[in-house]
Design an enzyme around this catalytic site. Structure first.
Site, mmCIF file in Angstrom:
data_model
loop_
_atom_site.group_PDB
_atom_site.id
_atom_site.type_symbol
_atom_site.label_atom_id
_atom_site.label_comp_id
_atom_site.label_asym_id
_atom_site.label_seq_id
_atom_site.Cartn_x
_atom_site.Cartn_y
_atom_site.Cartn_z
ATOM 1 N N SER A 44 3.910 -3.106 6.477
ATOM 2 C CA SER A 44 4.988 -3.362 5.520
ATOM 3 C C SER A 44 6.225 -3.928 6.203
ATOM 4 O O SER A 44 6.863 -4.853 5.691
ATOM 5 C CB SER A 44 5.348 -2.081 4.760
ATOM 6 O OG SER A 44 4.277 -1.678 3.945
ATOM 7 N N ALA A 88 -0.266 2.891 9.556
ATOM 8 C CA ALA A 88 -0.761 1.524 9.380
ATOM 9 C C ALA A 88 0.005 0.798 8.277
ATOM 10 O O ALA A 88 0.443 -0.349 8.452
ATOM 11 C CB ALA A 88 -2.258 1.544 9.061
ATOM 12 N N GLU A 89 0.194 1.449 7.137
ATOM 13 C CA GLU A 89 0.903 0.794 6.033
ATOM 14 C C GLU A 89 2.365 0.550 6.381
ATOM 15 O O GLU A 89 2.929 -0.491 6.028
ATOM 16 C CB GLU A 89 0.797 1.610 4.743
ATOM 17 C CG GLU A 89 1.431 0.876 3.576
ATOM 18 C CD GLU A 89 1.042 1.413 2.216
ATOM 19 O OE1 GLU A 89 1.605 0.909 1.231
ATOM 20 O OE2 GLU A 89 0.188 2.320 2.120
ATOM 21 N N THR A 90 2.977 1.463 7.082
ATOM 22 C CA THR A 90 4.380 1.290 7.480
ATOM 23 C C THR A 90 4.541 0.094 8.405
ATOM 24 O O THR A 90 5.428 -0.755 8.203
ATOM 25 C CB THR A 90 4.903 2.568 8.156
ATOM 26 O OG1 THR A 90 4.800 3.651 7.227
ATOM 27 C CG2 THR A 90 6.344 2.402 8.606
#
Length: 96
Positions: free
Chosen positions: A22, A17-19
């Site tokens: 980002s 999710a963060e990747t």
């Protein structure tokens, strides 16, 4: 990335999710700016045991100094595995 009970590890969902958020955030800022994560949360809705998962990030707010993203992680059948939200700061590239 499975946890000991054969399910997709929740931490792997958060990393995905963060990747995704980002990368999307970096594509949404002007030259000379970058994004850095401030906060992320995740609701693990359903277990994934095999196959692939697919993540999609949607901008909720693209401001001058912050961004908010909602990330849906679904399995091959389109069933929701994880729903996440990430807040990112927009900073000068030279400051990173």
């Amino acid at each position: 990335m499975h946890q000991p009970f054969g399910r997709l590890h929740g931490g792997a969902s958060v990393v995905l999710a963060e990747t995704v958020a980002s990368v999307a955030g970096a594509m949404a800022v002007p030259d000379g700016k970058v994004t850095v994560g401030l906060d992320i949360n995740a609701n693990h809705v359903r277990a994934a045991r095999d196959g692939y998962v697919h993540a999609t990030a949607r901008a909720e707010q693209l401001g001058r100094t912050t961004q908010v993203w909602t990330i849906r992680i679904e399995d091959d059948a389109g069933k929701l595995i994880c729903l996440s939200r990430m807040t990112a700061a927009v900073i000068d590239a030279a400051a990173r």
